[in-house]
Enzyme design. Structure first.
Site, mmCIF file in Angstrom:
data_model
loop_
_atom_site.group_PDB
_atom_site.id
_atom_site.type_symbol
_atom_site.label_atom_id
_atom_site.label_comp_id
_atom_site.label_asym_id
_atom_site.label_seq_id
_atom_site.Cartn_x
_atom_site.Cartn_y
_atom_site.Cartn_z
ATOM 1 N N CYS A 93 26.806 51.425 20.550
ATOM 2 C CA CYS A 93 26.472 50.984 21.899
ATOM 3 C C CYS A 93 26.737 49.501 22.086
ATOM 4 C CB CYS A 93 25.005 51.272 22.193
ATOM 5 S SG CYS A 93 24.673 53.008 22.047
ATOM 6 N N ASN A 145 19.318 52.132 13.295
ATOM 7 C CA ASN A 145 20.651 52.731 13.334
ATOM 8 C C ASN A 145 21.794 51.868 12.803
ATOM 9 O OD1 ASN A 145 19.691 51.550 15.997
ATOM 10 N ND2 ASN A 145 21.896 51.486 16.288
ATOM 11 N N THR A 175 18.698 69.911 38.226
ATOM 12 C CA THR A 175 19.055 71.164 37.542
ATOM 13 C C THR A 175 19.313 70.896 36.065
ATOM 14 O OG1 THR A 175 20.028 71.950 39.592
ATOM 15 C CG2 THR A 175 20.659 73.118 37.573
ATOM 16 N N GLN A 191 17.629 58.558 14.845
ATOM 17 C CA GLN A 191 18.392 58.548 13.588
ATOM 18 C C GLN A 191 17.617 59.180 12.430
ATOM 19 O OE1 GLN A 191 21.538 57.855 13.320
ATOM 20 N NE2 GLN A 191 21.965 56.722 15.203
ATOM 21 N N SER A 225 17.794 62.842 20.339
ATOM 22 C CA SER A 225 19.128 63.001 20.924
ATOM 23 C C SER A 225 19.845 64.153 20.241
ATOM 24 C CB SER A 225 19.912 61.705 20.727
ATOM 25 O OG SER A 225 21.216 61.857 21.228
ATOM 26 N N SER A 226 20.618 64.901 21.011
ATOM 27 C CA SER A 226 21.275 66.089 20.464
ATOM 28 C C SER A 226 22.572 65.770 19.726
ATOM 29 C CB SER A 226 21.561 67.063 21.611
ATOM 30 O OG SER A 226 22.304 68.165 21.186
ATOM 31 N N HIS A 227 23.334 64.787 20.240
ATOM 32 C CA HIS A 227 24.678 64.612 19.665
ATOM 33 C C HIS A 227 24.680 63.931 18.304
ATOM 34 C CE1 HIS A 227 25.595 60.272 20.747
ATOM 35 N NE2 HIS A 227 24.587 60.488 21.559
HETATM 36 N N1 PLP Z 1 18.262 55.394 19.644
HETATM 37 C C1 PLP Z 1 18.996 55.242 18.537
HETATM 38 C C2 PLP Z 1 18.346 54.764 17.285
HETATM 39 C C3 PLP Z 1 20.368 55.534 18.546
HETATM 40 O O1 PLP Z 1 21.087 55.369 17.435
HETATM 41 C C4 PLP Z 1 20.946 55.975 19.760
HETATM 42 C C5 PLP Z 1 22.413 56.238 19.844
HETATM 43 O O2 PLP Z 1 23.219 55.471 19.336
HETATM 44 C C6 PLP Z 1 20.140 56.135 20.891
HETATM 45 C C7 PLP Z 1 18.807 55.835 20.794
HETATM 46 C C8 PLP Z 1 20.703 56.602 22.210
HETATM 47 O O3 PLP Z 1 20.900 57.986 22.195
HETATM 48 P P1 PLP Z 1 21.732 58.710 23.371
HETATM 49 O O4 PLP Z 1 23.173 58.498 23.033
HETATM 50 O O5 PLP Z 1 21.319 60.152 23.282
HETATM 51 O O6 PLP Z 1 21.333 58.091 24.651
#
Ligand code: PLP
Length: 381
Positions: free
Chosen positions: A327, A150, A238, A180, A200-202
């Site tokens: 992150c 990422n 839930t 990614q 991941s959805s977002h």
């Molecule tokens: N793995 C990768 C490669 C990511 O880029 C991210 C988010 O930055 C995640 C995991 C974490 O995803 P989530 O925000 O859905 O916890």
């Protein structure tokens, strides 16, 4: 506004928001309720589960919903380590560039007595399948590798490693963080050969707060939570129906255009690379070879200008980029140092990440702004 931080998160699509809205206004029942409202909510989940299963080429019962990829990877790694990491099988193999959700989870398992082998890329910043295979043995319980990294967008040889490991050591559990890559490059169970896949959805125009874990039939995981019977009791609580329904809708929107978007995005990346290569004092941290990198991410350093200074300069012009992984919030990137990027350049790294909404004009504006920043900021180091 020019939004070039799509690896951090994406703008939810309109139909995605509408779908979530339906579940928030009309179909707001608890999917565990036995009455009509409950069933309606359950149908939304069923639809989303099928959508995601189809996109991966698997059955709906192999898809489990979570609060996001971070939870998916925690459940996959901790859950599998608890079941399969017994007695002498304490070795886990991973790459040195994993996202914090995998990296920190494996660090925690290391504290509990697991041996973690972190494979580094070669001198060209590429991962060699052979290095993972060589590290594996009969004491290995788990391998966790991300498909698209990422921060710089590098692709890891997951299909090759998993195919060869599956033959040589069929008992090793294979986990892939495909966050990614999903909906950007093809992610199919048959080719990937994984036992567990985090999504991941977002990151795909869905909504923050939901993700999925693919669990191959027959793989057992110790749940992280105890509670009700939702998600086969592996993930009780839930279900977040509006978010899950929105996730399914995002997949529906994106899944048929992966090859076209890949090609269009590659053209945008090539365009940006060309512009950057003409700029003095700009060093590329991504791989330029499309066989080794995702077209959706470009990482470069502007010598002498720290990431956060450039980031805020661009922000004033309403251009949004990132200094690395969202992150890590400005913390030093262990990922760039794994690629042997010197600290002086890693401190100046800028990550640009595309979506299908990104235009060539936006990239022109970005590069112009970076060049201006170079002139104006050089004394503010
Ligand atoms: N793995 C990768 C490669 C990511 O880029 C991210 C988010 O930055 C995640 C995991 C974490 O995803 P989530 O925000 O859905 O916890």
């Amino acid at each position: 506004m020019i939004y070039l931080d799509n690896a951090a998160t994406t703008r939810p699509a309109e139909s995605v928001i509408r779908k979530a809205g339906e579940c928030l206004t009309e179909h707001f029942g608890n999917p565990s309720s036995l009455h009509k409202l409950g069933l309606e909510a359950e149908l939304y989940i069923r639809e989303a589960r099928k959508m995601i299963a189809d996109s991966l080429g698997t059955e709906p019962e192999n898809i489990l919903f979570t609060s996001g990829a971070t939870e998916s990877s925690n459940l996959a790694l901790r859950g599998a380590a608890a079941v399969y990491g017994k007695r002498k099988k304490k070795k886990i193999i991973t790459s040195a560039v994993e996202h914090a959700s995998v990296r920190s989870t494996l660090n925690a398992l290391e504290q509990q007595g697991f041996e973690i082998i972190r494979i580094l890329p070669d001198e060209h910043g590429r991962f060699q399948a052979e290095d993972f295979i060589r590290a594996a043995d009969e004491n290995t319980c788990l391998i966790s590798m991300m498909l698209a990294e990422n921060e710089t967008g590098r692709l890891l040889p997951v299909p090759e490693v998993f195919r060869r490991i599956r033959k040589k050591f069929p008992e090793i559990i294979l986990h892939c963080d495909a966050v990614q890559a999903y909906m950007k490059i093809p992610v199919r169970i048959k080719e990937l050969n994984a036992d567990l896949i985090s999504l991941s959805s977002h990151k795909i125009h869905g909504i923050k707060g939901t993700g999925a874990l693919y669990i191959r039939k027959g793989i057992r995981l110790t749940p992280l939570l105890t509670g009700g019977k939702q998600e086969n009791a592996i993930r009780p609580g839930t279900e977040a129906v509006p978010l899950i329904a929105a996730f399914g809708e995002a997949v529906r929107l994106m899944q048929n255009s992966i090859p076209e978007r890949l090609e269009q995005t590659q053209a945008k990346k090539d365009y940006l690379l060309k512009l950057l290569s003409d700029m003095p004092e700009v060093v590329l941290n991504s791989d330029t070879d499309k066989n080794y990198s995702s077209p959706y991410i470009v990482n470069f350093s502007v010598k002498g200008i720290r990431s956060e200074i450039m980031l805020h300069y661009l922000e004033q012009k309403e251009i949004y980029v990132s200094s690395g992984s969202a992150c890590s919030k400005g913390a030093k990137s262990g990922v760039l140092s794994a690629y042997r990027v010197p600290d002086s350049l890693a401190d100046c790294a800028v990550r640009v990440s595309f979506s299908e909404e990104t235009t060539v004009q936006e990239l022109d504006t970005l590069v112009q702004a970076v060049a201006e920043g170079q002139k104006n900021l050089i004394h503010k180091k």
